[in-house]
Write a protein that holds these residues in place. Sequence first.
Motif, PDB file in Angstrom:
ATOM      1  N   GLY A  49     -57.139  -8.602 -34.437  1.00  0.00           N
ATOM      2  CA  GLY A  49     -56.818  -9.267 -35.693  1.00  0.00           C
ATOM      3  C   GLY A  49     -55.395  -9.786 -35.745  1.00  0.00           C
ATOM      4  N   VAL A  50     -54.976 -10.254 -36.937  1.00  0.00           N
ATOM      5  CA  VAL A  50     -53.609 -10.762 -37.074  1.00  0.00           C
ATOM      6  C   VAL A  50     -52.734  -9.680 -37.703  1.00  0.00           C
ATOM      7  CG1 VAL A  50     -54.141 -13.224 -37.111  1.00  0.00           C
ATOM      8  CG2 VAL A  50     -54.201 -11.923 -39.250  1.00  0.00           C
ATOM      9  N   ILE A  51     -51.496  -9.624 -37.238  1.00  0.00           N
ATOM     10  CA  ILE A  51     -50.560  -8.596 -37.701  1.00  0.00           C
ATOM     11  C   ILE A  51     -49.189  -9.219 -37.972  1.00  0.00           C
ATOM     12  CG2 ILE A  51     -51.724  -6.734 -36.432  1.00  0.00           C
ATOM     13  CD1 ILE A  51     -49.411  -6.927 -34.341  1.00  0.00           C
ATOM     14  N   ARG A  52     -48.339  -8.475 -38.662  1.00  0.00           N
ATOM     15  CA  ARG A  52     -46.918  -8.838 -38.757  1.00  0.00           C
ATOM     16  C   ARG A  52     -46.221  -8.062 -37.653  1.00  0.00           C
ATOM     17  NH1 ARG A  52     -42.874 -10.623 -42.140  1.00  0.00           N
ATOM     18  NH2 ARG A  52     -41.006  -9.327 -42.339  1.00  0.00           N
ATOM     19  N   ALA A  53     -45.483  -8.760 -36.790  1.00  0.00           N
ATOM     20  CA  ALA A  53     -44.929  -8.082 -35.617  1.00  0.00           C
ATOM     21  C   ALA A  53     -43.520  -8.571 -35.308  1.00  0.00           C
ATOM     22  CB  ALA A  53     -45.827  -8.320 -34.406  1.00  0.00           C
ATOM     23  N   GLU A  54     -42.781  -7.735 -34.595  1.00  0.00           N
ATOM     24  CA  GLU A  54     -41.438  -8.086 -34.133  1.00  0.00           C
ATOM     25  C   GLU A  54     -41.588  -8.942 -32.885  1.00  0.00           C
ATOM     26  OE1 GLU A  54     -38.885  -4.604 -34.341  1.00  0.00           O
ATOM     27  OE2 GLU A  54     -37.618  -5.496 -32.787  1.00  0.00           O
ATOM     28  N   MET A  55     -41.144 -10.204 -32.995  1.00  0.00           N
ATOM     29  CA  MET A  55     -41.376 -11.187 -31.926  1.00  0.00           C
ATOM     30  C   MET A  55     -40.054 -11.809 -31.477  1.00  0.00           C
ATOM     31  SD  MET A  55     -44.808 -11.338 -31.642  1.00  0.00           S
ATOM     32  CE  MET A  55     -45.341 -12.946 -31.030  1.00  0.00           C
ATOM     33  N   PRO A  56     -39.224 -11.064 -30.729  1.00  0.00           N
ATOM     34  CA  PRO A  56     -37.943 -11.618 -30.291  1.00  0.00           C
ATOM     35  C   PRO A  56     -38.144 -12.909 -29.505  1.00  0.00           C
ATOM     36  CG  PRO A  56     -38.123  -9.298 -29.704  1.00  0.00           C
ATOM     37  CD  PRO A  56     -39.467  -9.724 -30.187  1.00  0.00           C
ATOM     38  N   ASP A  57     -37.238 -13.875 -29.769  1.00  0.00           N
ATOM     39  CA  ASP A  57     -37.387 -15.213 -29.194  1.00  0.00           C
ATOM     40  C   ASP A  57     -35.995 -15.709 -28.824  1.00  0.00           C
ATOM     41  OD1 ASP A  57     -37.893 -17.881 -28.649  1.00  0.00           O
ATOM     42  OD2 ASP A  57     -39.011 -18.261 -30.507  1.00  0.00           O
ATOM     43  N   LYS A  58     -35.823 -16.177 -27.593  1.00  0.00           N
ATOM     44  CA  LYS A  58     -34.534 -16.706 -27.137  1.00  0.00           C
ATOM     45  C   LYS A  58     -34.019 -17.831 -28.029  1.00  0.00           C
ATOM     46  CE  LYS A  58     -34.841 -16.122 -22.133  1.00  0.00           C
ATOM     47  NZ  LYS A  58     -35.000 -16.825 -20.841  1.00  0.00           N
ATOM     48  N   ARG A  59     -34.959 -18.564 -28.655  1.00  0.00           N
ATOM     49  CA  ARG A  59     -34.590 -19.793 -29.363  1.00  0.00           C
ATOM     50  C   ARG A  59     -34.314 -19.575 -30.840  1.00  0.00           C
ATOM     51  NH1 ARG A  59     -40.323 -22.126 -27.816  1.00  0.00           N
ATOM     52  NH2 ARG A  59     -40.697 -20.146 -28.886  1.00  0.00           N
TER      53      ARG A  59
END
Length: 256
Positions: A49-59
């Motif tokens: 399913g869909v979740i709220r997550a910590e998604m570190p991104d270089k940009r």
Amino acid sequence: MLSRILVVTALYATPVAAEPLFPNSVVSNSIDFIRGDDPSAFHCLAYTGVIRAEMPDKRSDVLFVDDVFAYLARFRDGTDVPIWIHPDIGSEAAARDIARPAVEALGKLPTAMRGRLNHVVIHSGNETAFAEDEGRFFVLYSENIKTRLRDNDLEETVFHESVHATLDVPFLRDAAWLAAQAADGAFITEYAARHPAKEDFAESALFAWALLQHPGRLPLSFETRVRTIMPNRLAFFETLLNDGPVFTRTDLRPDC
Ligand SMILES: [Zn+2]
């Protein structure tokens, strides 16, 4: 009667500092350290399913993202790795498509590494992969996955980042590793030489893994040079990576 064999790891002297073999282990050479047809313990990919997550991104400095496509990759050795994919990928079908080669590559890691991995983040975009050692995860980008797949470098990328995510914290300051590094007195790649405290471990691990798992896979001239440049590191990784079966297979996994 079997006699007990005591294995003594000698510290070999390196008479002349050897030059690094390549600029870096993963993309600057044509060696296929881990092959497409090597066995993978990957079993199936369950959409959770869909979740709220910590998604570190270089940009971007945005850390938390809503509507992240979440999967659980199941492996035949009993390990599970959550895969989180940014909604920018477009659809659940697109998310599954981009996850697939990554989880196949995860299936080729030794159980000891896969079992320590917390999760994998995938963004859409064309940045290079990076790992978070404390959080025990790494981050891939969709276009870079496709490029690395085309160039036969995806498994090596996943292996390198998985080393950072699972082995850096316990071993970068380990006395046996530091002693092996000092005794060798040379580096396997230029990248390792430039970053001896961070990248040398992951760079050396890939060469050690190929040599230990698949003797003869590297061209003989390269294999000879690896044994000349990093004999003590090889002995270190032999203890670390060959400690038990590569895959502890159970074959009793539920389907997804
Ligand atoms: Zn690295």
